[in-house]
Enzyme design. Sequence first.
Site, short mmCIF file in Angstrom:
data_model
loop_
_atom_site.label_atom_id
_atom_site.label_comp_id
_atom_site.label_asym_id
_atom_site.label_seq_id
_atom_site.Cartn_x
_atom_site.Cartn_y
_atom_site.Cartn_z
NE ARG A 112 -37.66 -14.61 33.56
CZ ARG A 112 -36.63 -14.53 32.75
NH1 ARG A 112 -35.44 -14.24 33.23
NH2 ARG A 112 -36.78 -14.70 31.46
CE LYS A 166 -30.47 -16.26 22.21
NZ LYS A 166 -31.10 -16.79 23.43
CB SER A 179 -28.81 -16.33 31.90
OG SER A 179 -29.46 -17.50 32.30
CG HIS A 199 -32.65 -21.33 34.57
ND1 HIS A 199 -31.46 -20.70 34.34
CD2 HIS A 199 -33.52 -20.84 33.66
CE1 HIS A 199 -31.60 -19.86 33.33
NE2 HIS A 199 -32.83 -19.91 32.90
#
Length: 175
Positions: free
Chosen positions: A90, A41, A129, A17
Amino acid sequence: MKIAVYPGSFDPITLGHLDIIKRASAMFDRMVVLVSVNTAKSPLFSADERVKMIKEATSDLNNVEVKSYEGLLIDYCRENNIRIIIRGLRAITDFEYELQIAQTNKTFSNGEVDTVFLTTSLEYAYLSSSTVREFASFHGDISHCVTPHVAEMVYRKYGYEAKNNNGGNQNEQQN
Ligand code: ADP
């Protein structure tokens, strides 16, 4: 003035990040790193904790601000006169999801908000993460994934003291 927003969960912020933030901040006059508050979440860190960690990690970047927001990203963009969203890519698996979100944001903002993608630097391509959380939960070494301050915060969440990166058994918990 060119302003961009980089939204995400950042639970926690990784070196991947940070790499995107540094590169994007050099392209825009101002940049907002926006911690999304997603009530569906249950994150490891509260929004306030994530904002604090990102502020600490980006303190050397003068044109970067850190905020949190609960609601639709395009509403945040409209309220703050922002027309550019930054996202990182990614792998091809990110692309499909990101493309759909970008097109949704473009359509729902009546064409006003565009998404700019930055591809990951290769050394961070594997980093997420969730991997950091999983490794840290077993006291694995996350020193190559996050800043020392973030590592300390993550270990503390799991009830560990920060790992001593110079001492300790180097063979322990490697990939
Ligand atoms: P979200 O839950 O919104 O996907 P994340 O915090 O996981 O939020 O990621 C925010 C953005 O950063 C996403 O665009 C994601 O693809 C990107 N990102 C995450 N990890 C990396 C990395 N290692 N390199 C480049 N971009 C990354």
